[in-house]
Write a protein that holds these residues in place. Structure first.
Motif, PDB file in Angstrom:
ATOM      1  N   LEU A 111       0.674  -0.791  -0.002  1.00  0.00           N
ATOM      2  CA  LEU A 111       0.281   0.075  -0.555  1.00  0.00           C
ATOM      3  C   LEU A 111       1.054   0.671  -0.274  1.00  0.00           C
ATOM      4  O   LEU A 111       2.065   0.949   0.181  1.00  0.00           O
ATOM      5  CB  LEU A 111      -0.988  -0.412   1.309  1.00  0.00           C
ATOM      6  CG  LEU A 111      -1.865  -1.291   1.513  1.00  0.00           C
ATOM      7  CD1 LEU A 111      -2.072  -1.105   2.447  1.00  0.00           C
ATOM      8  CD2 LEU A 111      -2.506  -0.958   0.344  1.00  0.00           C
ATOM      9  N   PHE A 123      -6.252   6.349  -5.620  1.00  0.00           N
ATOM     10  CA  PHE A 123      -5.466   6.166  -6.977  1.00  0.00           C
ATOM     11  C   PHE A 123      -5.408   5.763  -8.172  1.00  0.00           C
ATOM     12  O   PHE A 123      -4.524   6.547  -9.455  1.00  0.00           O
ATOM     13  CB  PHE A 123      -3.992   5.123  -6.079  1.00  0.00           C
ATOM     14  CG  PHE A 123      -2.822   5.651  -6.999  1.00  0.00           C
ATOM     15  CD1 PHE A 123      -1.812   6.453  -6.309  1.00  0.00           C
ATOM     16  CD2 PHE A 123      -2.403   4.524  -8.279  1.00  0.00           C
ATOM     17  CE1 PHE A 123      -0.623   6.759  -6.889  1.00  0.00           C
ATOM     18  CE2 PHE A 123      -0.690   5.412  -8.758  1.00  0.00           C
ATOM     19  CZ  PHE A 123       0.116   5.883  -8.122  1.00  0.00           C
ATOM     20  N   GLY A 124      -5.734   4.430  -8.664  1.00  0.00           N
ATOM     21  CA  GLY A 124      -5.420   4.813 -10.291  1.00  0.00           C
ATOM     22  C   GLY A 124      -6.718   5.174 -10.509  1.00  0.00           C
ATOM     23  O   GLY A 124      -6.401   5.367 -11.781  1.00  0.00           O
ATOM     24  N   ARG A 171      -7.867  -1.522  -3.805  1.00  0.00           N
ATOM     25  CA  ARG A 171      -7.319  -0.283  -4.932  1.00  0.00           C
ATOM     26  C   ARG A 171      -6.983  -1.644  -5.878  1.00  0.00           C
ATOM     27  O   ARG A 171      -7.509  -0.741  -7.137  1.00  0.00           O
ATOM     28  CB  ARG A 171      -5.955  -0.767  -4.257  1.00  0.00           C
ATOM     29  CG  ARG A 171      -4.668   0.256  -4.743  1.00  0.00           C
ATOM     30  CD  ARG A 171      -3.511   0.375  -4.001  1.00  0.00           C
ATOM     31  NE  ARG A 171      -2.803  -0.543  -4.101  1.00  0.00           N
ATOM     32  CZ  ARG A 171      -1.826  -0.629  -4.142  1.00  0.00           C
ATOM     33  NH1 ARG A 171      -1.315   0.546  -2.750  1.00  0.00           N
ATOM     34  NH2 ARG A 171      -1.465  -1.963  -3.670  1.00  0.00           N
ATOM     35  N   ALA A 172      -6.858  -2.742  -6.241  1.00  0.00           N
ATOM     36  CA  ALA A 172      -7.116  -3.182  -7.252  1.00  0.00           C
ATOM     37  C   ALA A 172      -8.053  -3.773  -8.347  1.00  0.00           C
ATOM     38  O   ALA A 172      -9.080  -3.202  -9.415  1.00  0.00           O
ATOM     39  CB  ALA A 172      -5.631  -4.634  -6.870  1.00  0.00           C
ATOM     40  N   MET A 175     -10.408  -1.044 -10.144  1.00  0.00           N
ATOM     41  CA  MET A 175     -10.013  -0.958 -11.777  1.00  0.00           C
ATOM     42  C   MET A 175     -10.809  -1.893 -12.455  1.00  0.00           C
ATOM     43  O   MET A 175     -10.013  -1.205 -13.866  1.00  0.00           O
ATOM     44  CB  MET A 175      -8.382  -1.001 -11.716  1.00  0.00           C
ATOM     45  CG  MET A 175      -7.694  -0.230 -10.942  1.00  0.00           C
ATOM     46  SD  MET A 175      -7.593   1.764 -11.085  1.00  0.00           S
ATOM     47  CE  MET A 175      -6.681   1.790 -12.518  1.00  0.00           C
TER      48      MET A 175
END
Lengths: 376, 288
Positions: A111, A123-124, A171-172, A175
């Protein structure tokens, strides 16, 4: 239908999986003859593998078997020394990670320590230049999905391992990748949390319909979650199949030993359906090994039945007994081989007992080739 | 460890750090007869120009150190272990020589008849300037390029001497950066430039801040460099303070007041700097 199955087995003779779902879903990723060397040291020695859309596939093997390298090649963090990576049929060996429709959940999470939970997840999306409102909406949805609602403003460094793991997954996933790579994501968690997360991951995979490629050395984890398991050792694929296939019909002694516990006995295949080991002949269900061929005989500990001495095919002495919760694990020494036996019935140490195995539970495997033996 | 093991250093601190500071404070608030006064601080105001130049030159030197030092630290941290130790040796090597000697060396390089000017004369560069740029600008003919006794030389000397203090803390932070974090950023769609801007640089901020501190503080208070390379024309706070204590203008009261004001200004600068670091970055910067 029959023709289709036939065509299928013709096209992909190596890893055959019958069934409707198999025929419907297409290959998303193909690895063709992948080899990888680090400083002249071969790590992958020819990986051929396809990954279907929406499946949960696990690369399973001991450390150093090349599973993480395979994953990193799919993610774009390593380039193969030889062979091709195809994504929907298009070669993407040289496509950098940031241009792939693939996201990764890293071992130990990785992270961003300077960002809070929300900022990590967003973030992405920021890079995609999505507008603020949509980002907030998606981030909230994702935190909800991984069970971290209300944690948005927290510092990631203040979270527990399990919570950090969830942030990494969110987080992944936010996307909306076609493929999610997971590199031993539960390795750092304690047993109970790991079991919870296994179920959670499976649930997330099913609800999002994203293809999961999961790397682990934990056979139980692989059996619990996967649609397909790829067992690897020394840079080669040992077997590809469903968890049931892999467990019940291991290809070779390595797989049998790695997936669950096994008794692996030197034997000789006398003829079809007849095998000799432990100084006597047994009936079995395998054929096609030729006559008088040396083979590995694999018998699962739970398939060895303890009977009265004299009633069994083999006679042995109980050497040790350990209580394992659901069953007892006993080591029973016979004249030629010491068997591991799982039974719910305890026997006294030093007692002479008989052992029986039914033909169906005697698995015959080719001896590993001399070359592979040397590598071991 | 017994507690009294720390006593020698405690005594040292009291005698050589606390007591002098108290003395400075004492001098700053008294007049020659020893009576309390604030007049010394009034006199300090007259030197505002020198303060301004000192802070400006220190700021420029710090900026140059950062612009040169950060890329160097970054490249170092990405190199193989062998190359890293070569870089490290090259950075440390000048520091094994005495600070004064190094500055003297710069004098002989920069002088009007020094190494660079002699070289430029030999290759005919100064003649070339005299034939082209000088008439075009309407200047007088040049014998040499003025490289010394100006702000340029002072900044150069400061950058040369303080650059390692910028590189090392940044390098220390960058080397500890988990490569997986960079991969994670790439994985989330960030090309190299964004990875740097959004991940690597923010995470290296503690190193940058300690680097800035370790360059700026000695730069703002230096007096040897400005004296030797600035030729006395470019007076800095350090020179001014020295003058109050060592020179003909002997006036320790005003000297102390200047020193105190400088200290407070440096504290203020550091306080502002530290606000840029919200404390969430990687540990490892050498904080002052």
């Amino acid at each position: 239908m029959i023709i289709a199955i036939f065509a299928c087995s013709f096209l992909f003779p190596k890893h055959n999986k019958f069934g409707g779902a198999y025929l419907l879903s297409k290959h998303l990723i193909d690895l063709v003859g992948i080899q990888k060397e680090f400083d002249g040291e071969p790590v992958l020695k020819g990986i051929d593998l396809y990954i279907r859309d929406r499946e949960f596939i696990t690369l399973l093997g001991p450390s150093g078997c090349g599973k993480t390298t395979t994953l990193r090649i799919i993610g774009g963090f390593e380039t193969p020394t030889a062979g091709d990576v195809l994504f929907e049929g298009t070669r993407m060996n040289d496509v950098p990670p940031y241009k792939r429709e693939i996201n990764t959940v890293f071992q130990r999470y990785a992270l961003f320590p300077h960002l809070n939970v929300e900022e990590n997840v967003a973030f992405g999306l920021h890079i995609r230049k999505m507008d603020k409102q949509s980002i907030q909406k998606k981030v909230d949805e994702m935190l909800e999905l991984v069970g971290l609602r209300g944690f948005g403003r927290r510092d990631v460094t203040s979270l527990s391992g399990g919570q950090q793991q969830r942030v990494a997954i969110a987080r992944a996933l936010v996307m909306e990748p076609r493929v999610l790579l997971l590199d031993e994501p539960l390795g750092a968690l304690d047993l109970k949390l790991r079991k919870e997360m296994q179920i959670e991951l499976k649930r997330i995979q099913q609800s999002t319909g994203i293809t999961f490629i999961y790397v682990t050395h934990d056979q139980e984890e692989a059996l619990t979650m996967s649609d397909t398991i790829v067992v690897m050792n020394h840079g080669r694929i040992q077997q590809i199949g469903t968890p049931t296939d892999i467990y019940n019909e291991p290809n070779n002694a390595f797989v049998a030993d790695f997936i669950g516990e096994s008794n692996i006995i030197d034997g000789v295949m006398l003829d079809d359906l007849r095998v000799a080991f432990c100084g006597r002949e047994f009936e079995c269900v395998d054929k096609g090994f030729g006559k008088n061929t040396p083979v590995d005989v694999v018998i699962r500990p739970e398939d060895v039945k303890v009977v009265f001495p004299g009633d069994g095919m083999l006679t042995g002495v109980v050497e040790s007994i350990v209580f394992k919760g659901v069953h007892y694990e006993m080591m029973i020494r016979t004249e030629h081989f010491t068997f591991m036996v799982h039974s719910t019935q305890a026997e006294e140490v030093g007692k002479t007992v008989g052992l029986n195995v039914i033909p169906f539970d005697i698995h015959i495997m080719h001896k590993q080739k001399a070359e592979e033996e040397a590598a071991n | 460890m017994k507690k009294w093991f720390a006593y020698p250093y405690g005594v040292w601190m009291i005698v050589f750090i606390v007591a002098p500071i108290l003395l400075v404070v004492g001098y700053a608030f008294t007049d020659k007869s020893g009576a309390f006064t604030l007049a010394n601080f009034g006199s300090v105001a007259a030197y505002a120009g020198i303060f301004g130049r000192s802070f400006l030159l220190a700021a420029v030197s710090t900026a140059v150190c950062l612009l040169m030092g950060y890329p160097l630290a970054y490249i170092m941290s990405r190199s193989g272990p062998r190359l890293q130790s070569i870089y490290m040796t090259l950075i440390m090597l000048p520091m094994w020589m005495n600070f004064l000697l190094r500055t003297y060396a710069w004098m002989s390089i920069l002088e009007n008849k020094g190494f660079i000017n002699t070289f430029l004369q030999k290759i005919g560069f100064i003649d070339l300037l005299n034939r082209t740029l000088v008439p075009a600008m309407g200047w007088e003919a040049l014998e040499y390029i003025p490289l010394i006794n100006n702000s340029f030389a002072v900044v150069l000397g400061m950058v040369y001497n303080f650059l390692p203090f910028m590189v090392l803390p940044i390098y220390t932070v960058l080397i500890k950066l988990d490569p997986k974090i960079i991969e994670a950023a790439q994985d989330l769609g960030a090309p190299q430039s964004i990875v740097f801007r959004r991940v690597i640089f923010p995470l290296s901020l503690p190193g940058v801040i300690s680097g800035i501190t370790m360059v700026f503080v000695p730069a703002v208070s230096t007096f040897v460099i400005s004296k030797m390379l600035g030729g006395g024309k470019e007076m800095m706070i350090g020179d001014l303070i020295e003058l109050q204590f060592m020179g003909n203008a002997y006036n320790p009261q005003i000297g102390s007041a200047i020193a105190l004001v400088m200290m407070l200004l440096i504290f203020a600068c550091m306080a502002i700097m530290n606000r840029f670091d919200d404390g969430r970055g990687e540990e490892g910067g050498l904080m002052l």
